[in-house]
Design a protein around this motif. Structure first.
Motif, PDB file in Angstrom:
ATOM      1  N   ALA A 292      24.500  25.199  66.583  1.00  7.16           N
ATOM      2  CA  ALA A 292      25.920  24.856  66.485  1.00  7.16           C
ATOM      3  C   ALA A 292      26.208  24.432  65.052  1.00  7.16           C
ATOM      4  O   ALA A 292      25.362  23.833  64.391  1.00  7.16           O
ATOM      5  CB  ALA A 292      26.283  23.737  67.460  1.00  7.16           C
ATOM      6  N   PHE A 305      29.026  28.399  67.819  1.00  2.00           N
ATOM      7  CA  PHE A 305      27.787  28.352  68.601  1.00  2.00           C
ATOM      8  C   PHE A 305      27.217  29.757  68.691  1.00  2.00           C
ATOM      9  O   PHE A 305      27.947  30.734  68.879  1.00  2.00           O
ATOM     10  CB  PHE A 305      28.082  27.814  70.004  1.00  2.00           C
ATOM     11  CG  PHE A 305      26.937  27.957  70.979  1.00  2.00           C
ATOM     12  CD1 PHE A 305      25.954  26.985  71.055  1.00  2.00           C
ATOM     13  CD2 PHE A 305      26.859  29.064  71.810  1.00  2.00           C
ATOM     14  CE1 PHE A 305      24.894  27.114  71.950  1.00  2.00           C
ATOM     15  CE2 PHE A 305      25.803  29.204  72.712  1.00  2.00           C
ATOM     16  CZ  PHE A 305      24.825  28.220  72.779  1.00  2.00           C
ATOM     17  N   VAL A 332      23.673  19.771  69.298  1.00  2.00           N
ATOM     18  CA  VAL A 332      23.442  20.752  70.353  1.00  2.00           C
ATOM     19  C   VAL A 332      22.118  20.442  71.019  1.00  2.00           C
ATOM     20  O   VAL A 332      21.179  19.931  70.376  1.00  2.00           O
ATOM     21  CB  VAL A 332      23.451  22.189  69.779  1.00  2.00           C
ATOM     22  CG1 VAL A 332      22.254  22.426  68.860  1.00  2.00           C
ATOM     23  CG2 VAL A 332      23.508  23.232  70.882  1.00  2.00           C
ATOM     24  N   VAL A 342      27.058  21.488  73.598  1.00  2.08           N
ATOM     25  CA  VAL A 342      27.488  21.340  72.215  1.00  2.08           C
ATOM     26  C   VAL A 342      28.439  20.156  72.131  1.00  2.08           C
ATOM     27  O   VAL A 342      29.332  19.996  72.970  1.00  2.08           O
ATOM     28  CB  VAL A 342      28.213  22.613  71.722  1.00  2.08           C
ATOM     29  CG1 VAL A 342      28.636  22.460  70.261  1.00  2.08           C
ATOM     30  CG2 VAL A 342      27.329  23.839  71.898  1.00  2.08           C
TER      31      VAL A 342
END
Length: 423
Positions: A292, A305, A332, A342
């Motif tokens: 992320a 992501f 993450v 996330v």
């Protein structure tokens, strides 16, 4: 939020820390019943801040933080057990530490017995002259070695943004290293005078240093690094920097003991002349690697992501997690069921901010963004922490609701995306 080449060097004085990430019991109890949240009491003193979560290969979860003590600063930690966080233990104490809102220390369980910790120590030569200090424990944190420095350049420049991880029966360390930059007053220069580098070393259980290498000769000056263990070895992510000032997120895999040349996770094309102080986060399990990161390419703030199922060789197209105006500061983690979680900071209502999470399934399906905690969006809000505990999540933050700051933590359960209500 962009902070061009700016840092904060301050002691842990509550009044100076300002508005940090905050969440209180009333906020926890006001969360949807579909997202059960239990506060975990943290044995941190008033004035504590800069929490960090880490986990060991055996699943041990450690929370570390800084707290003031008279004229010094303490690095402390606690271990998560069935009854919550254990009593606090102290790793080190110092009066000359470099305390930075974005560059937080860590305590990391490398194996069942071998642990490692790091913090930053000021060095004569300039405002931003400081070294990485480390200590090793061979009894799971019960006692610690004397402090030592994993880099041996002895330059009065910046060294920080460290990631520690298990590697070759010892401790792997990567960090941002300013040895090639100008004198301390011009440490962000590059070109003929050199730039910030990314370096690594292997630390033995006796504190010995070997396998020193330069992973990248030019990287962003003050963005966090992150390392996870894939089945083939360590995988590192960081914010690269080209001569044209493109500062996208790169990945480097360690194959047979050697770091491979960094490659972009995604060609965002973010051109920015100053450091955004917004590093990436990575998590891995076997061949699954998730990353992320934050970008403002094309002047659009996005939290992105991507997922890999081949150990970080290739990644899925980037997905945008945030729907409003995120400030980034991501984390993450991977749950036991294969889902990723996330987290990031985002604007909520009336100019206020909050920590949000989103669950992403292996097929790329993700649920609604979920507000976890109210907070400010200024620099002192720092970087909230997120870590998987089986199919649950552990979060840590700094509560500044009262007269002084306080590190706090919570467990988040029932994370099925079909049960999570939208904001």
């Amino acid at each position: 939020m962009i902070y061009p080449n700016s840092k904060t060097n301050s002691r842990l004085i509550p009044a100076a820390l300002g508005s940090l990430l905050l969440i209180c019991i009333s906020q926890v109890s006001s969360l949807s019943a579909d997202q059960a949240t239990t506060e975990l009491s943290v044995p941190a003193a008033a004035g504590s801040a800069e929490p960090n979560l880490s986990t060991g290969p055996d699943g041990t979860i450690v929370l570390s933080w800084l707290e003031p003590s008279a004229d010094s600063t303490l690095l402390k930690f606690s271990v998560l057990g069935e009854q919550g966080w254990s009593d606090a233990q102290t790793v080190a104490e110092g009066t000359n530490w470099f305390v930075n809102w974005a560059d937080f220390p860590s305590v990391v369980p490398i194996s069942r017995s071998l642990w490692a910790a790091h913090w930053l120590s000021k060095k004569p030569g300039g405002t931003y002259s400081y070294d990485v200090s480390m200590a090793i424990s061979n009894d799971a944190g019960a006692s610690w070695s004397a402090a030592f420095t994993p880099h041996r350049d002895n330059t009065a420049t910046e060294h920080g943004f460290v990631s520690l991880f298990p590697w070759q029966d010892g401790v792997g360390a990567i960090w941002l290293d300013g040895r090639n930059t100008k004198a301390a007053g011009d440490e962000h220069a590059h070109g003929d005078t050199g730039g910030m580098t990314l370096r690594s070393a292997l630390i033995g259980s006796d504190g010995s240093i070997s396998n020193e290498s330069e992973m990248d000769a030019l990287v962003c000056d003050c963005c966090q690094t992150s390392v996870a263990l894939a089945i083939a070895g360590p995988v590192a992510v960081y914010r690269n920097r080209t001569e044209e000032e493109i500062r996208d997120i790169y990945i480097s895999r360690n194959i047979a003991g050697e770091w491979q040349a960094g490659q972009p996770i995604h060609d965002d094309g973010w051109k920015i002349s100053g450091c955004p102080v917004n590093g990436p986060a990575i998590a891995a399990s076997a061949d699954t690697v998730v990353v992320a990161w934050f970008t403002m390419a094309d002047n659009i703030p996005r939290v992105r992501f991507a997922r890999s199922e081949d150990g970080g060789k290739t990644f899925s197209p980037a997905s945008d997690m945030a729907e409003n105006s995120p400030s980034g500061r991501v984390d993450v983690t991977l749950l036991d069921n294969g889902n990723a979680a996330v987290s990031w900071l985002d604007e909520t209502t009336a100019g206020k901010g909050g920590m949000k999470i989103r669950i992403v399934q292996p097929d790329g399906t993700f649920g609604p963004a979920r507000a976890v905690a109210g907070m400010g969006l200024s620099r002192p809000a720092g970087f909230p922490q997120l870590l998987a505990d089986g199919e649950n999540l552990i979060a840590a933050w700094t509560d500044s609701l009262g007269k002084t700051t306080q590190v706090r933590s919570a467990r988040l359960t029932d994370l099925d995306i079909n049960n999570l209500p939208a904001d």
